[in-house]
Design an enzyme around this catalytic site. Structure first.
Site, short mmCIF file in Angstrom:
data_model
loop_
_atom_site.label_atom_id
_atom_site.label_comp_id
_atom_site.label_asym_id
_atom_site.label_seq_id
_atom_site.Cartn_x
_atom_site.Cartn_y
_atom_site.Cartn_z
N ASP A 117 0.83 -1.54 -0.28
CA ASP A 117 -0.27 0.77 0.69
C ASP A 117 0.78 1.11 -0.07
O ASP A 117 1.94 1.35 0.38
CB ASP A 117 -0.93 -0.29 1.48
N ASP A 118 -0.05 2.55 -0.26
CA ASP A 118 0.33 4.13 -0.66
C ASP A 118 1.87 4.52 -1.09
O ASP A 118 1.76 5.52 -1.61
CB ASP A 118 1.67 4.50 1.02
N HIS A 168 -5.78 3.21 -3.91
CA HIS A 168 -6.06 3.05 -2.76
C HIS A 168 -6.06 4.79 -1.57
O HIS A 168 -5.87 5.20 -1.15
CB HIS A 168 -4.02 3.01 -1.85
N HIS A 172 -4.98 9.33 1.18
CA HIS A 172 -4.92 8.70 2.00
C HIS A 172 -5.50 9.17 3.56
O HIS A 172 -5.32 9.08 4.24
CB HIS A 172 -3.17 8.33 2.60
N TYR A 209 -6.70 2.47 5.92
CA TYR A 209 -6.07 2.35 7.40
C TYR A 209 -7.69 1.34 7.43
O TYR A 209 -8.16 0.86 8.86
CB TYR A 209 -6.70 3.12 8.62
N HIS A 262 3.95 -2.30 3.37
CA HIS A 262 3.61 -1.10 2.73
C HIS A 262 4.71 -1.07 1.68
O HIS A 262 5.85 -1.14 2.40
CB HIS A 262 3.60 -0.04 4.24
#
Length: 294
Positions: A117-118, A168, A172, A209, A262
């Site tokens: 992710d991210d 995603h 965020h 999250y 991540h």
């Protein structure tokens, strides 16, 4: 004499009727015969006139759909497009609106899914891609739009290696605290960046999250995406020691398990180092690393 003539005439009529009836019966049972240019010419009935010679085909443009379209001239307003833009590209039908995300995959045998992710982050993502390439494994990358827009070359590298690129959000945020228009903007703008880079919109998304709400499921489905969460959280976002990340992955391994990692959002050097260690161990234990297909 007249009586004989009448009897003869009746007999002639009866013979003619029998001949016509026989011809009709032959026609019913001949429906399975060869048709088309290779079919034999039909036999003429007794006493019937010879068949007419074949006629030359009509001149081009005098018949068929084009000729009919030429005769049926459209009204003037139909000659102008309704808008100045090209029609939208075809997209698959939207998936069902879920009430909860997928937590694991079923029917994949002894396989697991690795997700990141991210990103993409040019400091860590390229090395993660290199490790996956070394072991010929595919993974899923849930990217943030604000990172993806400036690193579209990494998106293309992901796709070229067979990885799945998911959505995603853009920045965020905590989705349940957003207005519907903002949720649509966060997801829609990120999908646009991915589609611009790869030629197709994403089919999967993950809420930042892991915080989902009804609107996020509805808007995600409208954009053609399925929601995917995870089974095992490596907690690498807390920047733990490499040993801790490796231990969590190996202890949580199982068929259909989805692992959360991540590749951006902070110092991810421990995440990269952990992948180098646990990936070959998973493969040696008989697991394969897969991605969902839609």
């Amino acid at each position: 004499m007249k009586k004989d003539e009448t009897t003869t005439g009746r007999r002639s009529l009866l013979r003619l009727a029998a001949a016509l009836g026989a011809t009709a019966a032959v026609g019913v049972f001949a429906t399975d015969r060869l048709t088309g240019p290779d079919a034999p010419a039909p036999e003429a009935a007794p006493g019937a006139a010879p068949p007419a010679p074949p006629q030359a085909p009509p001149a081009p443009g005098t018949t068929g759909p084009q000729a009919r379209a030429a005769r049926l001239r459209p009204a003037a307003y139909r000659l102008q497009p309704m808008t100045g833009y090209a029609p939208p590209a075809f997209r698959k039908a939207m998936p069902p609106v879920r009430t909860r995300p997928f937590l694991h995959l079923t029917g994949v045998g002894r396989s697991m899914v690795l997700t990141f992710d991210d990103g993409p982050d040019p400091r860590y993502t390229p090395e993660i891609l290199a490790i996956l390439r070394r072991y010929d494994c595919r993974a899923m990358f849930f990217v943030c739009g604000e990172m993806a827009v400036d690193n579209q070359d990494l998106l293309k590298e992901m796709a070229e290696d067979g990885h799945v690129v998911g959505n995603h959000s853009w920045s965020h945020p905590l989705i349940p605290k957003l207005r519907p228009s903002r949720i649509r903007q966060e997801l829609g703008t990120t999908s646009d960046v991915i589609e611009h880079a790869l030629g197709a919109p994403p089919l999967w998304y993950r809420a930042p999250y892991g915080a989902w709400n009804k609107l996020s499921f509805e808007i995600g489905a409208e954009l053609g995406m399925e929601p995917l969460a995870w089974t095992v959280d490596t907690l690498d976002w807390q920047v733990p020691p490499t040993d801790s990340i490796v231990r969590r992955v190996l202890n949580g391994a199982g068929p259909g398990v989805v692992v959360l990692n991540h590749d951006a959002g902070g110092n991810r050097s421990h995440s990269v180092a952990a992948l180098k260690r646990y990936l070959p161990e998973l493969l040696d234990s008989g697991y394969s690393i897969t991605v969902p297909r839609r």
